[in-house]
Design a protein around this motif. Structure first.
Motif, PDB file in Angstrom:
ATOM      1  N   LEU A 199       0.832  -1.209   0.000  1.00  0.00           N
ATOM      2  CA  LEU A 199       0.000   0.000   0.000  1.00  0.00           C
ATOM      3  C   LEU A 199       0.864   1.256   0.000  1.00  0.00           C
ATOM      4  O   LEU A 199       0.683   2.155  -0.824  1.00  0.00           O
ATOM      5  CB  LEU A 199      -0.925  -0.007   1.222  1.00  0.00           C
ATOM      6  CG  LEU A 199      -1.731   1.263   1.498  1.00  0.00           C
ATOM      7  CD1 LEU A 199      -2.714   1.552   0.375  1.00  0.00           C
ATOM      8  CD2 LEU A 199      -2.453   1.143   2.833  1.00  0.00           C
ATOM      9  N   VAL A 200       1.801   1.336   0.911  1.00  0.00           N
ATOM     10  CA  VAL A 200       2.643   2.525   1.051  1.00  0.00           C
ATOM     11  C   VAL A 200       3.513   2.727  -0.191  1.00  0.00           C
ATOM     12  O   VAL A 200       3.601   3.840  -0.722  1.00  0.00           O
ATOM     13  CB  VAL A 200       3.495   2.444   2.341  1.00  0.00           C
ATOM     14  CG1 VAL A 200       4.579   3.509   2.365  1.00  0.00           C
ATOM     15  CG2 VAL A 200       2.591   2.564   3.568  1.00  0.00           C
ATOM     16  N   GLU A 201       4.152   1.672  -0.675  1.00  0.00           N
ATOM     17  CA  GLU A 201       5.017   1.784  -1.856  1.00  0.00           C
ATOM     18  C   GLU A 201       4.210   2.226  -3.084  1.00  0.00           C
ATOM     19  O   GLU A 201       4.638   3.113  -3.823  1.00  0.00           O
ATOM     20  CB  GLU A 201       5.713   0.449  -2.142  1.00  0.00           C
ATOM     21  CG  GLU A 201       6.693   0.005  -1.072  1.00  0.00           C
ATOM     22  CD  GLU A 201       8.044   0.681  -1.133  1.00  0.00           C
ATOM     23  OE1 GLU A 201       8.366   1.320  -2.154  1.00  0.00           O
ATOM     24  OE2 GLU A 201       8.789   0.572  -0.134  1.00  0.00           O
ATOM     25  N   THR A 202       3.058   1.611  -3.298  1.00  0.00           N
ATOM     26  CA  THR A 202       2.222   1.945  -4.458  1.00  0.00           C
ATOM     27  C   THR A 202       1.684   3.360  -4.337  1.00  0.00           C
ATOM     28  O   THR A 202       1.724   4.137  -5.303  1.00  0.00           O
ATOM     29  CB  THR A 202       1.057   0.942  -4.584  1.00  0.00           C
ATOM     30  OG1 THR A 202       1.588  -0.381  -4.669  1.00  0.00           O
ATOM     31  CG2 THR A 202       0.221   1.216  -5.822  1.00  0.00           C
ATOM     32  N   PHE A 203       1.185   3.698  -3.162  1.00  0.00           N
ATOM     33  CA  PHE A 203       0.615   5.019  -2.955  1.00  0.00           C
ATOM     34  C   PHE A 203       1.643   6.125  -3.191  1.00  0.00           C
ATOM     35  O   PHE A 203       1.395   7.083  -3.927  1.00  0.00           O
ATOM     36  CB  PHE A 203       0.011   5.135  -1.553  1.00  0.00           C
ATOM     37  CG  PHE A 203      -0.475   6.511  -1.245  1.00  0.00           C
ATOM     38  CD1 PHE A 203      -1.558   7.049  -1.922  1.00  0.00           C
ATOM     39  CD2 PHE A 203       0.158   7.290  -0.292  1.00  0.00           C
ATOM     40  CE1 PHE A 203      -2.002   8.336  -1.653  1.00  0.00           C
ATOM     41  CE2 PHE A 203      -0.281   8.575  -0.026  1.00  0.00           C
ATOM     42  CZ  PHE A 203      -1.371   9.097  -0.708  1.00  0.00           C
ATOM     43  N   TYR A 204       2.809   6.005  -2.565  1.00  0.00           N
ATOM     44  CA  TYR A 204       3.776   7.086  -2.698  1.00  0.00           C
ATOM     45  C   TYR A 204       4.415   7.132  -4.083  1.00  0.00           C
ATOM     46  O   TYR A 204       4.842   8.212  -4.524  1.00  0.00           O
ATOM     47  CB  TYR A 204       4.799   7.059  -1.557  1.00  0.00           C
ATOM     48  CG  TYR A 204       4.176   7.644  -0.316  1.00  0.00           C
ATOM     49  CD1 TYR A 204       3.993   9.017  -0.202  1.00  0.00           C
ATOM     50  CD2 TYR A 204       3.700   6.830   0.715  1.00  0.00           C
ATOM     51  CE1 TYR A 204       3.377   9.571   0.916  1.00  0.00           C
ATOM     52  CE2 TYR A 204       3.088   7.378   1.824  1.00  0.00           C
ATOM     53  CZ  TYR A 204       2.930   8.750   1.922  1.00  0.00           C
ATOM     54  OH  TYR A 204       2.310   9.294   3.011  1.00  0.00           O
ATOM     55  N   ALA A 205       4.439   6.041  -4.818  1.00  0.00           N
ATOM     56  CA  ALA A 205       4.861   6.099  -6.219  1.00  0.00           C
ATOM     57  C   ALA A 205       3.875   6.958  -7.008  1.00  0.00           C
ATOM     58  O   ALA A 205       4.275   7.780  -7.847  1.00  0.00           O
ATOM     59  CB  ALA A 205       4.949   4.693  -6.812  1.00  0.00           C
TER      60      ALA A 205
END
Length: 147
Positions: A32-38
């Motif tokens: 979630l965090v990796e996808t969101f901040y990308a």
């Protein structure tokens, strides 16, 4: 036992059990965090704000956000930051940026959530957090209202 008089440990176990049931675990939080901040970094409005503040220091920010969301969603107790001072020092941010942030967050959840019920579970918390940060940053009179 009266359900209104639960201990902190009972409440923690309940939150962790609910998160587990929805498929929310550290692996999902990381995704979630990796996808969101990308997506945030690629966003025309949000990207420059984050770039100005974070620059090349994304690894520590992502690690902190994983701890934050694990603590919010699973009561992991790993986040020790202070989000209000971190956000109130930002310049060039307004309430529309929060709406963009929430829209991107919801889209990422809809694209990645491990279960349908995980989307509203996270969104309820994200909206509460956004409202709290906006209140701290802009005051009560400038909080956006829902139509």
């Amino acid at each position: 036992m009266n359900h209104l008089l639960r201990t902190a440990e009972e409440r923690r176990r309940e939150i962790q059990s609910n998160a587990d049931r929805m498929g929310i675990d550290d692996a999902y939080i990381s995704e979630l965090v990796e996808t969101f901040y990308a997506r945030v970094r690629a966003d025309a409005d949000l990207g420059p704000i984050f770039e100005k503040e974070i620059g090349d220091n994304w690894a520590p920010h992502l690690a902190r956000m994983k701890d934050f969301w694990a603590s919010v969603a699973m009561n992991a107790g790993r986040y020790t930051g202070k989000p209000v001072p971190a956000h109130t020092k930002l310049t060039g941010v307004d309430a529309t940026h929060f709406q963009t942030w929430l829209g991107l967050f919801q889209q990422v959840l809809e694209d990645t959530a491990p279960s349908p019920e995980a989307v509203p579970y996270f969104m309820e918390r994200a909206q509460r957090i956004a409202k709290s940060l906006q209140l701290a940053m802009f005051g009560l009179q400038n909080l956006p209202t829902r139509n």
